[in-house]
Design an enzyme around this catalytic site. Structure first.
Site, mmCIF file in Angstrom:
data_model
loop_
_atom_site.group_PDB
_atom_site.id
_atom_site.type_symbol
_atom_site.label_atom_id
_atom_site.label_comp_id
_atom_site.label_asym_id
_atom_site.label_seq_id
_atom_site.Cartn_x
_atom_site.Cartn_y
_atom_site.Cartn_z
ATOM 1 N N GLU A 146 -5.366 -4.850 11.083
ATOM 2 C CA GLU A 146 -4.269 -4.093 10.470
ATOM 3 C C GLU A 146 -4.252 -3.144 11.919
ATOM 4 O O GLU A 146 -5.583 -2.008 11.868
ATOM 5 C CB GLU A 146 -3.974 -3.143 9.721
ATOM 6 C CG GLU A 146 -3.645 -3.582 8.503
ATOM 7 C CD GLU A 146 -3.115 -2.441 7.296
ATOM 8 O OE1 GLU A 146 -2.223 -2.707 6.986
ATOM 9 O OE2 GLU A 146 -4.452 -1.187 7.114
ATOM 10 N N ASN A 157 0.807 -0.875 -0.288
ATOM 11 C CA ASN A 157 -0.131 0.199 0.060
ATOM 12 C C ASN A 157 0.611 1.463 -0.285
ATOM 13 O O ASN A 157 1.441 1.193 0.822
ATOM 14 C CB ASN A 157 -1.157 0.141 1.548
ATOM 15 C CG ASN A 157 -1.692 1.012 1.102
ATOM 16 O OD1 ASN A 157 -1.688 1.913 -0.023
ATOM 17 N ND2 ASN A 157 -2.532 1.520 2.161
ATOM 18 N N GLU A 213 -6.871 4.640 8.265
ATOM 19 C CA GLU A 213 -6.452 5.810 7.721
ATOM 20 C C GLU A 213 -8.086 6.609 7.644
ATOM 21 O O GLU A 213 -8.090 7.395 6.982
ATOM 22 C CB GLU A 213 -5.358 6.042 6.259
ATOM 23 C CG GLU A 213 -4.215 5.913 7.502
ATOM 24 C CD GLU A 213 -2.703 5.497 6.948
ATOM 25 O OE1 GLU A 213 -3.574 5.513 6.046
ATOM 26 O OE2 GLU A 213 -1.734 5.434 7.185
ATOM 27 N N LYS A 262 0.033 3.997 0.048
ATOM 28 C CA LYS A 262 -0.444 5.460 0.513
ATOM 29 C C LYS A 262 -0.251 6.728 -0.631
ATOM 30 O O LYS A 262 -1.009 6.563 -1.650
ATOM 31 C CB LYS A 262 -0.099 5.624 1.869
ATOM 32 C CG LYS A 262 -0.124 4.496 2.798
ATOM 33 C CD LYS A 262 -0.384 4.631 3.984
ATOM 34 C CE LYS A 262 0.233 3.042 4.343
ATOM 35 N NZ LYS A 262 0.060 3.360 6.510
ATOM 36 N N SER A 290 3.512 -1.573 9.989
ATOM 37 C CA SER A 290 5.170 -2.367 10.571
ATOM 38 C C SER A 290 6.053 -3.165 9.696
ATOM 39 O O SER A 290 6.517 -3.681 10.169
ATOM 40 C CB SER A 290 5.348 -1.438 11.639
ATOM 41 O OG SER A 290 4.994 -0.564 12.162
ATOM 42 N N HIS A 303 -10.146 1.497 5.189
ATOM 43 C CA HIS A 303 -8.410 1.401 5.411
ATOM 44 C C HIS A 303 -8.385 2.171 6.769
ATOM 45 O O HIS A 303 -9.226 3.821 6.936
ATOM 46 C CB HIS A 303 -7.846 2.545 4.532
ATOM 47 C CG HIS A 303 -5.910 2.499 5.377
ATOM 48 N ND1 HIS A 303 -5.567 2.694 6.281
ATOM 49 C CD2 HIS A 303 -4.652 1.273 4.812
ATOM 50 C CE1 HIS A 303 -3.905 2.653 6.461
ATOM 51 N NE2 HIS A 303 -3.588 1.700 5.717
ATOM 52 N N GLY A 362 3.167 2.129 11.202
ATOM 53 C CA GLY A 362 3.919 3.444 10.858
ATOM 54 C C GLY A 362 4.143 3.582 11.645
ATOM 55 O O GLY A 362 4.816 5.041 11.709
HETATM 56 P P1 13P Z 1 2.815 0.843 7.233
HETATM 57 O O1 13P Z 1 3.537 -0.841 7.347
HETATM 58 O O2 13P Z 1 3.912 1.937 7.086
HETATM 59 O O3 13P Z 1 2.916 0.130 8.770
HETATM 60 O O4 13P Z 1 1.857 0.077 7.388
HETATM 61 C C1 13P Z 1 1.070 -0.126 7.271
HETATM 62 C C2 13P Z 1 -0.582 0.176 6.333
HETATM 63 O O5 13P Z 1 -1.187 0.623 6.807
HETATM 64 C C3 13P Z 1 -0.747 -0.188 5.439
HETATM 65 O O6 13P Z 1 -2.049 -1.077 4.722
#
Ligand code: 13P
Length: 253
Positions: free
Chosen positions: A168, A10, A98, A12, A213, A96, A174
């Site tokens: 997740e 992803n 976010e 983003k 992560s 997601h 992150g």
């Molecule tokens: P990270 O791998 O950067 O922690 O992000 C995970 C994520 O949100 C994947 O959709």
């Protein structure tokens, strides 16, 4: 039942088309000979067409990161499932954390997005996961139950078998703070059991991914867990070499 591992990156809000082209030229030779794993990149809308064209005939699928549930309408800034399939996009990330947090994405809208995505022939990845406070309060299962039950509400058993769910934990996204193998396995097994409550046969075939992560160093341990069928990778997917190492870890584990 053996489920094919699935590694999705992803991106983003990263990579212009020029960046994306450089990345895919680097990635394709690295993953072309790794068999037995499905690979996808989930890219910004503006990169979709270029990535579909550059991956055609390869093992890498291209996913969007969101879509609207309606067929058309006055929804400025949104795109429909048909707009994605028209340019041969394979799938879409839905819900997601976010998008739930910053754009008020609701379980009700997601339930309809799943229907619209599947009707259009897209492969949806539904994201679920708890906040740090919810985990500390002991509310992880309650949150997951709510998100999975509401998300799957409008799907038939047959449709449920076609989706992927990504667990997740929000506190691991992150942050570099990865879930322990026990935490990840327990939550992914719980998600699978919830799928089974709705569609017993689907529980064996639905792929449950872990996200939060994941990197080249911790992927193998997580991917070896019984109920983890792959990973949704954020930051570590932005580098082609690192992402290819995670893809390779899925086959080795
Ligand atoms: P990270 O791998 O950067 O922690 O992000 C995970 C994520 O949100 C994947 O959709």
């Amino acid at each position: 039942m053996a489920r094919t591992p699935f590694i999705a990156g992803n991106w983003k809000m990263h990579k212009t088309v020029a960046d994306a082209e450089d990345y895919i030229q680097a990635l394709l030779p690295l993953v072309s000979s790794i068999d037995g794993v499905d690979v996808a990149i989930c890219v910004p809308f503006t990169d979709l067409q270029a990535m579909v064209d550059s991956t055609r005939g390869s093992r890498v699928e291209v996913f969007a990161q969101n879509m609207h549930e309606a067929e058309k309408g006055a929804f400025t800034g949104e795109v429909t499932a048909a707009m994605l399939t028209e340019i041969d996009v394979h799938g879409v990330v839905l819900g997601h954390s976010e998008r739930r947090e910053y754009y008020n994405e609701t379980d009700r809208a997601l339930a309809q997005k799943l229907v619209s995505a599947l009707d259009a022939g897209l492969h949806p990845i539904l994201c679920v996961g708890e906040t740090e406070q919810e985990r500390e309060r002991g509310d992880t299962e309650r949150k997951l139950r709510h998100q999975v039950q509401e998300g799957l509400e409008r799907l038939t058993a047959q449709q449920i078998a076609q989706i992927t769910i990504a667990y997740e934990p929000i506190w691991a996204i992150g942050t570099g703070k990865v879930a322990t193998p026990d935490q990840a396995q327990e939550a992914c097994a719980f998600v699978r059991a919830l799928v089974g409550d709705r569609a017993a046969d689907a529980a064996d075939v639905v792929r449950v991914l872990y996200g939060g992560s994941v990197n080249a160093a911790n992927a193998a341990e997580l991917l070896a867990l019984a109920d983890i069928d792959g990973a949704l990778v954020g930051g570590a997917s932005l580098d082609a070499e690192t992402f290819s190492q995670i893809v390779a870890a899925a086959v080795a584990s």
